[in-house]
Scaffold this motif. Structure first.
Motif, PDB file in Angstrom:
ATOM      1  N   LYS A   1       6.244  37.482  -0.218  1.00  0.00           N
ATOM      2  CA  LYS A   1       6.627  36.723  -0.932  1.00  0.00           C
ATOM      3  C   LYS A   1       5.970  35.326  -1.343  1.00  0.00           C
ATOM      4  O   LYS A   1       5.459  34.990  -2.135  1.00  0.00           O
ATOM      5  CB  LYS A   1       7.898  36.288  -0.281  1.00  0.00           C
ATOM      6  CG  LYS A   1       8.668  35.711   0.950  1.00  0.00           C
ATOM      7  CD  LYS A   1       9.751  35.430   0.911  1.00  0.00           C
ATOM      8  CE  LYS A   1       9.490  34.632   2.297  1.00  0.00           C
ATOM      9  NZ  LYS A   1       9.626  35.019   3.272  1.00  0.00           N
TER      10      LYS A   1
ATOM     11  N   GLN B   1      13.374  42.693   2.281  1.00  0.00           N
ATOM     12  CA  GLN B   1      13.846  41.157   1.219  1.00  0.00           C
ATOM     13  C   GLN B   1      12.886  40.353   1.040  1.00  0.00           C
ATOM     14  O   GLN B   1      12.575  40.225  -0.094  1.00  0.00           O
ATOM     15  CB  GLN B   1      14.684  40.397   2.111  1.00  0.00           C
ATOM     16  CG  GLN B   1      16.253  40.730   2.853  1.00  0.00           C
ATOM     17  CD  GLN B   1      16.735  39.397   3.784  1.00  0.00           C
ATOM     18  OE1 GLN B   1      15.954  38.424   3.983  1.00  0.00           O
ATOM     19  NE2 GLN B   1      18.201  39.519   3.825  1.00  0.00           N
TER      20      GLN B   1
ATOM     21  N   GLN C   1      12.379  40.207  -3.116  1.00  0.00           N
ATOM     22  CA  GLN C   1      11.725  38.396  -3.570  1.00  0.00           C
ATOM     23  C   GLN C   1      10.811  39.040  -3.987  1.00  0.00           C
ATOM     24  O   GLN C   1      10.612  37.257  -5.090  1.00  0.00           O
ATOM     25  CB  GLN C   1      12.458  37.402  -2.911  1.00  0.00           C
ATOM     26  CG  GLN C   1      11.829  36.393  -2.097  1.00  0.00           C
ATOM     27  CD  GLN C   1      12.614  35.201  -1.598  1.00  0.00           C
ATOM     28  OE1 GLN C   1      12.183  35.778  -0.143  1.00  0.00           O
ATOM     29  NE2 GLN C   1      11.699  34.258  -1.687  1.00  0.00           N
TER      30      GLN C   1
ATOM     31  N   CYS D   1      10.713  36.335  -7.642  1.00  0.00           N
ATOM     32  CA  CYS D   1      10.415  35.229  -7.839  1.00  0.00           C
ATOM     33  C   CYS D   1       8.878  35.253  -8.059  1.00  0.00           C
ATOM     34  O   CYS D   1       8.226  34.025  -7.931  1.00  0.00           O
ATOM     35  CB  CYS D   1      11.055  34.603  -6.895  1.00  0.00           C
ATOM     36  SG  CYS D   1      12.555  34.790  -6.418  1.00  0.00           S
TER      37      CYS D   1
ATOM     38  N   SER E   1       7.972  32.187 -10.499  1.00  0.00           N
ATOM     39  CA  SER E   1       9.587  31.795 -11.169  1.00  0.00           C
ATOM     40  C   SER E   1       9.485  29.878 -11.679  1.00  0.00           C
ATOM     41  O   SER E   1       9.786  29.577 -12.150  1.00  0.00           O
ATOM     42  CB  SER E   1      10.591  31.866 -10.167  1.00  0.00           C
ATOM     43  OG  SER E   1       9.870  31.316  -8.607  1.00  0.00           O
TER      44      SER E   1
ATOM     45  N   PHE F   1      21.411  38.991  -0.481  1.00  0.00           N
ATOM     46  CA  PHE F   1      20.288  38.230  -0.990  1.00  0.00           C
ATOM     47  C   PHE F   1      19.990  38.439  -2.223  1.00  0.00           C
ATOM     48  O   PHE F   1      19.292  37.589  -3.390  1.00  0.00           O
ATOM     49  CB  PHE F   1      19.113  38.812  -0.191  1.00  0.00           C
ATOM     50  CG  PHE F   1      17.916  38.291  -0.268  1.00  0.00           C
ATOM     51  CD1 PHE F   1      17.715  36.965   0.271  1.00  0.00           C
ATOM     52  CD2 PHE F   1      17.177  38.743  -0.417  1.00  0.00           C
ATOM     53  CE1 PHE F   1      16.673  36.734   0.480  1.00  0.00           C
ATOM     54  CE2 PHE F   1      15.692  38.153  -0.454  1.00  0.00           C
ATOM     55  CZ  PHE F   1      15.539  37.151  -0.537  1.00  0.00           C
ATOM     56  N   THR F   2      19.874  40.258  -2.790  1.00  0.00           N
ATOM     57  CA  THR F   2      19.608  40.124  -4.144  1.00  0.00           C
ATOM     58  C   THR F   2      20.207  39.347  -5.609  1.00  0.00           C
ATOM     59  O   THR F   2      19.407  39.105  -6.097  1.00  0.00           O
ATOM     60  CB  THR F   2      18.995  41.833  -4.180  1.00  0.00           C
ATOM     61  OG1 THR F   2      18.646  42.458  -3.347  1.00  0.00           O
ATOM     62  CG2 THR F   2      18.686  42.898  -5.380  1.00  0.00           C
TER      63      THR F   2
ATOM     64  N   LYS G   1      21.782  36.344  -5.329  1.00  0.00           N
ATOM     65  CA  LYS G   1      21.825  35.170  -4.789  1.00  0.00           C
ATOM     66  C   LYS G   1      19.896  35.030  -5.917  1.00  0.00           C
ATOM     67  O   LYS G   1      19.659  33.900  -6.448  1.00  0.00           O
ATOM     68  CB  LYS G   1      21.592  34.811  -3.283  1.00  0.00           C
ATOM     69  CG  LYS G   1      22.650  34.935  -3.364  1.00  0.00           C
ATOM     70  CD  LYS G   1      22.469  34.058  -1.542  1.00  0.00           C
ATOM     71  CE  LYS G   1      24.310  33.446  -1.396  1.00  0.00           C
ATOM     72  NZ  LYS G   1      24.535  32.652   0.329  1.00  0.00           N
ATOM     73  N   GLN G   2      19.137  35.871  -5.650  1.00  0.00           N
ATOM     74  CA  GLN G   2      18.178  35.875  -6.359  1.00  0.00           C
ATOM     75  C   GLN G   2      17.445  36.214  -7.234  1.00  0.00           C
ATOM     76  O   GLN G   2      16.968  35.186  -8.164  1.00  0.00           O
ATOM     77  CB  GLN G   2      16.533  36.677  -5.151  1.00  0.00           C
ATOM     78  CG  GLN G   2      16.179  36.611  -4.106  1.00  0.00           C
ATOM     79  CD  GLN G   2      15.639  35.220  -3.545  1.00  0.00           C
ATOM     80  OE1 GLN G   2      15.013  34.627  -4.212  1.00  0.00           O
ATOM     81  NE2 GLN G   2      15.795  34.390  -2.487  1.00  0.00           N
TER      82      GLN G   2
ATOM     83  N   THR H   1      17.189  31.797  -8.586  1.00  0.00           N
ATOM     84  CA  THR H   1      16.047  31.496  -9.402  1.00  0.00           C
ATOM     85  C   THR H   1      15.868  31.106 -10.944  1.00  0.00           C
ATOM     86  O   THR H   1      16.920  31.290 -11.640  1.00  0.00           O
ATOM     87  CB  THR H   1      15.258  32.787  -9.111  1.00  0.00           C
ATOM     88  OG1 THR H   1      15.292  33.447  -8.652  1.00  0.00           O
ATOM     89  CG2 THR H   1      13.764  33.065  -9.832  1.00  0.00           C
TER      90      THR H   1
ATOM     91  N   PRO I   1      13.552  34.051 -13.846  1.00  0.00           N
ATOM     92  CA  PRO I   1      13.266  35.425 -12.538  1.00  0.00           C
ATOM     93  C   PRO I   1      12.858  36.572 -13.365  1.00  0.00           C
ATOM     94  O   PRO I   1      12.519  36.875 -14.789  1.00  0.00           O
ATOM     95  CB  PRO I   1      14.666  36.068 -12.249  1.00  0.00           C
ATOM     96  CG  PRO I   1      15.284  35.004 -13.983  1.00  0.00           C
ATOM     97  CD  PRO I   1      15.369  34.331 -13.205  1.00  0.00           C
TER      98      PRO I   1
END
Length: 1449
Positions: A1273, A1319, A1323, A1327, A1330, A1379-1380, A1382-1383, A1387, A1390
């Motif tokens: 990442k 993850q 990510q 991202c 980004s 988590f996905t 939220k990303q 971001t 994105p």
């Protein structure tokens, strides 16, 4: 002296620069030792007095000062106000080149803690501060340098607008604040927002919220009156804000829209209110122009923000009806003076709601059609209006009604009023193209038209150009340009008349009409056809009074154009069986109308424009007739009145057509002549295409030169030959290269021309001259070649013409032809090769032989063996330099010239291709050819020349490579060749006294066939031994049976003799030598002289020998010596070479490791581990090479098939080596980092995919930990490149999927590690870059790559969901889904903004949702933000609708 005065003296010291004195003042400000209580007052007073007079403004020092903290009470309000005024004055008067740091300075000043009370006390001061700040930022945008990084406008603007909004909320006197806002900040803010839109950043929502807070205390009428006092661009923005803010208040929304519709410059009365009692007709031209612009922008704003037209009930009509009436009045008043703005308004109304135009659509369309368009902008807007209008008809299903009423309205208009002079508009348009601003020409004064009598409210006074320029400043034009969504391009050359181009442009409106007609059902389409014909027929009547005489030509041209476009777009032919009666009636009616049209043309003087339209209409009608006739259903009877062929162009007599021909050729222009030529070609083609047996009948010769390329298949060979000659004379050969037979004819013509040139030059002995008369007979060609193989004639061919012929042949696509044609051409070219070779033109003969090799390579294999069944004859036709080969075999290098060596190499390539394509595929005649080859080789035994030996090995390799059903058939031909090979080897090694070293050259020469020979001998010996054993057992059984029967002695002897016969049968054909000591000695010599792992034949020989090591008496010392030799070569090459040939290394390593003992293999692994322990993090090229060598060896070991003990060893050592390599990887910014990581991942993949290695949990943990340590990442942020990122990401996903498939049981306990890897992978996709600027979008390559990576990741998750790991992943899947989401939400930019990437990420989320159980939903909703919860709910809704399994198991 007082301390304050002394401080002022220090600050006024001219000996120091102003920046130095200001820095001294800052130190005094911050000093705790200088306790003078009024020091802040003195510093601020000094700055207010001296800042304006200084030449250079100390921006950095002022920014530092304004960031300091101080209580507001330390300085008086007057002093602070004076300081602010000084800074504002200095910034406002500064030139644009110095405005770089001023926006930040003013932002610090507004946020300065010391001056907050002064700003709150003076509304004018704070608004002027914001206004100058906005103006300064706008100047900064105008002088923006492309080399400098672009600023993030959101970081600067959004806090300022929020701060201004909060200030408005906390204000105590809203009236004073609004006045100050309108005088100080509103204009600069609107101008800045428009400039920011041009740079790709829009903050209109924040402006609308600010306007809402500023005007919420006012009545809507007062707010509208204040709005009307602003400049036009400010009015447009505030009008849009008012529409958005009052979208749910029907009364206020009506007043705001009505203000734009009936705009009038506000005038003050005694009460200070606007007087709306006067009618709209009293408005000035300036009011009308501004009202047009406001109305257009209001309509665009209503569409852009999806605002419903809900008006109050007191109007007693709907909002649509009210606005439709007002818009019609606006068009009626302004259509002459402001045509461009009117068209723009109508397009906006159609885009918003077509019902705004529908009540008056016919009147509006006639007005627009008959108006003169003075520039390209007006033409483009008019085209867009027509396209939108036709789209409205399609959506409302009123196409036939619209066409009928539009034609009726147009006819009534042309009956009353004379059309304007469109040529005047054309002249004005051409003149406007030479001016820098053609858009302003649309506002010029128009000529009064006949319909002006219907406009009693119009005033003679018009708005001047100066007023238009003053109103339409750059900001207004920028705003209107941003509103425009036009994609139509006007094309005035679609027709020959400017009138048609201005009323019905073909490239836009015509194309839209054709598309609309093609989408209609049968009944509406027939209704439109009838309407067009009826209206057209009325115009063609004698002494027609349908329109004015001056408008008749235009009406006829427009009507014919519409009919042509209808016939081009209609799809009635697809429904011929259901509506054939109506179609036949309409077709007859069309012919009648065209007949009257043609007779009408001939009765008048020649008119080029009308003639052109007539010819086009006839062509379209003929095309439709041909379509009906060609696709008439077989089961449907034709009408009795209709002949077999449609009577194309028979509606006029031949004399009338002759007159039309004469007029066109005498007076017509090029376009008219082209249309007539197309009609002639159409008529000619129809006479052949529509014959009852046209698929069998040949094409008439008259059509050969006119026939298009698509119909070449209907020509005979003679006609194609005539066409080829004609095209060759015109040098138009590319049109013929797509037909195979034409290519063949062209090739033969080139060869025939070459033969004719030789005859003219009286050159004899040419074999090609004999072959050309029989060029189509393949057997005769091959016979002539075989008969001439011993010929010694040497024709003196001219080199120049021969080179030209070869170049021409190389430009033809001969390799793409079918086999039957290609074989004939191959034999002809082979004949030409014989002539060129015998003429001693070596270079040209090599070129021809290369072309022959290419013909063999592509397509189906040619049956050359049936034409050349004898190898001896083929060797004479394509000779090999035997002496050169023998000398090369003896001395190691060739003799002769370079040309001869090249010719010999080309000949060998020919034989290699011949065996690979003809013998390998077992083409017809290959059995006879192989039998003749064996006879040739057998004649030269016991010794073979180098060339014959190479041919023998080539034949053996070709036959031994067969697989499947062909292998058995090839084996029958392989055995005789192996017997010859065995005799050759036995004769060479007949002496046992000679040293093995003298056989090295012979071994290298014959190595390629020895492994095949050795394997065949061993197999034959094993088979013979098994047959002997079976025969002995059978004999014992027969003897036993004989004793039991107790027959007489004679019968017993007779039976024994009969039994002995089958025992001797398998021994007779066994001509291969037995496996004796001499055979074993020869095998060991071959192995000893072929110790080279790069040679595939050596590896194959060693593999066969080690497989049968007991039979060949190979002891362990000999095996270890050979394997150690190979291992040393491998280590040397791996350590020295950067580009390794893995194709040759892998088989060698697998062979070596397979026969290594367990102890030796363990020592190898421990040596690699020890080498890593002594290694540091690589920095030099040598250290990088050492690390690369370890990884390469581990990858090779992991690909080997190992025993259980060796597999356990490799598993144990791989865990240690994997961890050590992960610790010694260089930094991600290092150029070699990616290569090392990819090699490590490749080794892990090979280990995971190797079923012979028992992978343990510790090794799997080490592999997963190394994947996490890569930190994919942050790879791009750490300096990695896009290509390396793409390769690493894809390899990680593939390795995880491989672990799931091969080691699902072990992975079920490691769901947490796998979730962490997922993850990082998701990510890194979301991202990716980004932090990029808004204007810096991703490239197409990056988008495609990220979409591909997302597909791999979603495939990985799908594998998890469908496999046994789904139960274990159920614990961590909710966290991964949170988590996905939220990303995606958190971001700033994105990659999911792009649809192709969002599709794969959504699929990833759907797979996670399918893993989660019903209890996870509430947990995800509680753990997510509001936006995240909404996104999760939308994913759940989509998953339940499209992805959830609802079937049966």
């Amino acid at each position: 002296m007082e301390i304050g005065e002394e401080l002022r003296i220090w600050l006024d010291d001219k000996s120091k620069t102003y920046a130095a004195r200001l820095e001294f003042a800052i130190k005094v400000w911050q000093s705790l030792d200088f306790v003078y209580i009024n020091k802040h007052e003195v510093v601020c007073k000094w700055l207010a007095d001296t800042l304006v007079e200084e030449v250079e403004m100390p921006v950095e020092q002022l920014q530092q000062l304004f960031r300091l903290r101080a209580q507001p009470g330390l300085v008086t309000v007057a002093t602070k106000s004076a300081l602010i005024e000084a800074v504002l004055k200095r910034v406002d008067e500064a030139p644009p080149a110095q405005a770089k740091g001023y926006p930040q300075l003013l932002q610090y000043l507004i946020n300065f803690e010391l001056v907050q009370d002064a700003l709150r006390a003076d509304y004018n001061l704070v608004m002027r501060s914001y206004g100058i700040l906005f103006s300064c930022y706008e100047r900064l945008l105008l002088i923006e340098n492309e080399d400098e990084p672009k600023p993030r406008h959101a970081d600067f603007m959004l806090p300022l607008l929020q701060q201004l909004r909060d200030y408005a909320q906390r204000a105590q006197n809203n009236t004073r604040l609004l006045k100050a806002y309108m005088n100080g900040a509103q204009h600069p803010l609107c101008q800045l927002l428009l400039e920011l839109r041009k740079h790709g950043f829009c903050c209109f929502e924040q402006l609308a919220a600010l306007e809402m807070h500023m005007t919420q205390h006012l009545r809507i009428s007062v707010a509208i009156r204040l709005m009307a006092k602003q400049p036009l661009h400010v009015q447009l923005l505030t009008l849009e804000c008012a529409l958005v803010n009052h979208r749910y208040d029907t009364d206020s929304l009506f007043k705001v829209i009505n203000h734009a519709l009936v705009y009038k410059i506000p005038q003050k009365t005694e009460r200070g209110k606007r007087d709306r009692s006067k009618p709209l007709a009293k408005a000035t031209p300036k009011d009308r122009f501004i009202g047009l612009v406001l109305t257009t922008h209001a309509l665009e704003a209503l569409r852009r923000h999806n605002i419903q037209l809900n008006f109050p009930d007191k109007l007693k009509k709907t909002g649509i009806a009210y606005m439709a009436n007002v818009l019609c009045g606006i068009v009626r008043i302004n259509r002459e003076r402001h045509l461009g703005r009117v068209l723009q308004m109508l397009c906006a109304a159609l885009r918003l709601n077509p019902m705004l135009v529908e009540p008056h659509v016919y009147q509006l369309t006639i007005w627009m059609m008959c108006a003169v368009k003075r520039n390209e902008v007006e033409l483009q807007l008019y085209s867009e209006y027509l396209v939108l209008l036709l789209d409205m008809c399609r959506r409302l299903s009123r196409t036939e009604r619209f066409i009928m009423l539009l034609l009726k309205s147009l006819r009534e208009w042309l009956h009353k009023y004379e059309l304007p002079n469109f040529e005047t508009g054309k002249r004005i348009r051409l003149e406007s193209e030479q001016k820098p601003e053609p858009e302003q020409e649309s506002e010029q004064k128009a000529e009064p038209e006949q319909e002006s009598e219907q406009d009693p409210d119009s005033e003679p006074k018009q708005i001047t150009e100066e007023e238009v320029e003053q109103l339409m400043n750059g900001y207004v034009q920028l705003l209107l340009k941003l509103n425009s969504t036009s994609s139509c391009q006007s094309n005035a050359i679609s027709y020959s008349t400017d009138a048609l181009a201005q009323t019905w442009p073909g490239s836009t409106a015509g194309a839209a009409f054709i598309r609309l007609v093609s989408q209609l059902m049968s009944k509406p389409s027939i209704v439109i056809w009838k309407s067009l014909l009826h209206s057209f027929a009325e115009l063609l009547e004698p002494d027609s009074s349908a329109v004015l005489p001056c408008n008749l030509n235009f009406a006829i041209e427009l009507q014919a154009t519409l009919l042509s476009q209808y016939l081009l777009g209609t799809r009635l032919a697809e429904h011929l069986q259901q509506h054939h009666v109506e179609l036949e009636q309409q077709r007859k009616h069309t012919m009648q109308v065209l007949q009257r049209f043609g007779q009408y043309l001939l009765s008048l003087e020649h008119n080029r424009r009308t003639m052109n339209v007539f010819l086009e209409c006839v062509e379209r009608a003929n095309n439709f007739d041909l379509l009906l006739a060609y696709y008439w259903p077989d089961g449907l009877e034709r009408p009795q009145s209709t002949p077999a062929l449609p009577q194309l162009q028979r509606f006029l007599s031949s004399d009338e057509w002759e007159l039309i021909h004469q007029r066109v050729h005498n007076f017509g222009k090029s376009l008219c002549r082209q249309r007539l030529q197309r009609l002639e070609l159409q008529l000619t083609l129809s006479g052949w295409l529509l014959l009852p047996d046209q698929r069998l009948a040949p094409c008439p010769d008259a059509l050969v030169e006119l026939l298009p390329q698509q119909l070449f298949g209907h020509l005979t060979r003679a006609q194609k030959e005539m066409r080829v000659q004609h095209q060759q004379q015109k040098q138009q050969l590319p049109n013929l290269l797509e037909d195979a037979e034409c290519v063949e004819l062209l090739t033969m013509q080139l060869l025939q021309q070459f033969v004719d040139s030789l005859k003219l030059a009286k050159i004899k002995g040419c074999l090609l001259a004999k072959q050309m008369p029989q060029a189509t007979d393949e057997a005769a060609l091959a016979t002539t070649l075989r008969d001439s193989c011993e010929s010694t004639k040497q024709p003196a061919l001219p080199a120049e013409s021969t080179q030209e012929l070869i170049d021409a042949l190389q430009q033809l696509p001969l390799a793409q032809l079918q086999s039957s044609l290609k074989l004939r051409l191959w034999l002809l070219l082979f004949t030409l090769y014989q002539d060129v070779r015998r003429a001693q033109l070596l270079q040209l003969s090599n070129q021809l032989l290369e072309q022959l090799i290419d013909l063999l390579h592509f397509g189906q294999p040619l049956p050359l063996c049936s034409h050349f069944p004898q190898l001896a004859q083929l060797l004479q036709l394509v000779p090999l330099n035997m002496e050169a080969d023998d000398a090369a075999a003896a001395a190691g290098n060739g003799t002769g010239t370079e040309a001869e060596a090249e010719a010999n190499a080309t000949a060998w390539r020919f034989y290699e291709m011949f065996f690979a394509r003809c013998i390998r595929r077992l083409t017809p005649g290959s059995d006879i050819f192989l039998a003749s080859s064996a006879a040739v080789f057998r004649e030269q035994l016991p010794q073979l020349s180098a060339s014959h030996c190479r041919l023998l090995l080539l034949a053996i390799e070709t036959l031994a490579s067969g697989t499947g059903m062909q292998a058995r058939r090839m084996q029958r031909h392989l055995q005789p060749l192996l017997e010859i090979y065995g005799q050759l080897v036995s004769h060479k090694f007949r002496s046992q006294k000679k040293s093995p070293a003298i056989y090295k050259e012979f071994v290298q020469q014959t190595l390629s066939g020895y492994a095949i020979y050795l394997s065949s001998c061993i197999n034959r010996a094993a088979k013979q031994q098994k047959e002997n054993v079976d025969a002995a057992e059978q004999q014992k059984e027969n003897v036993k049976e004989a004793k039991q029967q107790k027959e007489n002695v004679k019968e017993t002897k007779q039976q024994k003799e009969n039994v002995k016969e089958p025992k001797q049968e398998p021994q007779q054909p066994a001509t291969l030598p037995a496996i004796d000591e001499n055979f074993r000695r020869i095998c060991k010599i071959y192995i000893g002289h072929s110790l080279n792992y790069r040679n595939a034949h050596a590896i194959r020989l060693l593999n066969v020998a080690l497989t049968h090591r007991q039979l060949l008496h190979l002891d362990q010392d000999e095996i270890e010596f050979v394997l150690d030799s190979y291992w040393r070569q491998l280590n040397k090459d791996i350590a020295a070479s950067s580009a390794l040939d893995m194709a040759s290394i892998e088989p060698a390593v697998k062979l070596i490791i397979g026969y290594k003992t367990n102890e030796d293999f363990l020592l190898l692994l421990r040596g690699l581990s020890q080498q890593l322990d002594e290694m540091q993090r690589p920095e030099t090229p040598a250290q990088h090479t050492s690390l690369q060598n370890v990884l390469v060896l581990m990858t090779l070991f992991a690909k080997c098939s190992l025993s259980s003990i060796k597999g356990a060893m490799l598993n144990e050592q791989f865990e240690l080596i994997n961890g050590n390599v992960s610790l010694r990887l260089p930094a991600p910014s290092d150029a070699a980092y990616c290569n090392h990581v990819l090699r490590l991942l490749e080794a892990q993949s090979a280990l995971a995919n190797n079923r012979t290695v028992p992978l343990t949990g510790e090794t799997l943990d080490s592999i997963l930990a190394s994947m996490l340590d890569l930190n994919i990442k942050r790879f791009i942020l750490d300096g990695g490149s896009w290509l390396d990122f793409r390769r690493l990401h894809a390899t990680l996903s593939e390795n995880c999927l491989l672990l799931l498939r091969q080691h699902a049981t072990l992975m079920s306990d490691r769901a947490a590690q796998l979730s962490a890897i997922c993850q990082d992978l998701v990510q890194s996709i979301i991202c990716y870059r980004s932090e990029r600027q808004q204007a810096q979008s991703l490239t197409d390559d990056e988008l495609d790559g990220l979409a591909e990576l997302g597909l791999k990741l979603s495939t990985l998750m799908a594998g998890i969901a469908a496999g046994p790991l789904a139960l274990a992943m159920k614990r961590v899947a909710p966290f991964l889904l949170i988590f996905t989401i939220k990303q995606i939400i958190g971001t700033e930019r994105p990659t999911t903004l792009f649809e192709k990437i969002k599709l794969q990420v959504d699929r990833f989320c759907h797979e996670l949702i399918s893993i989660c159980d019903h209890r996870s939903g509430h947990f995800i909703l509680r753990s997510s933000s509001e936006a995240g919860a909404r996104m999760y709910q939308s994913l759940i809704k989509e998953h339940d609708k499209y992805h959830k399994f609802r079937g049966k198991v």
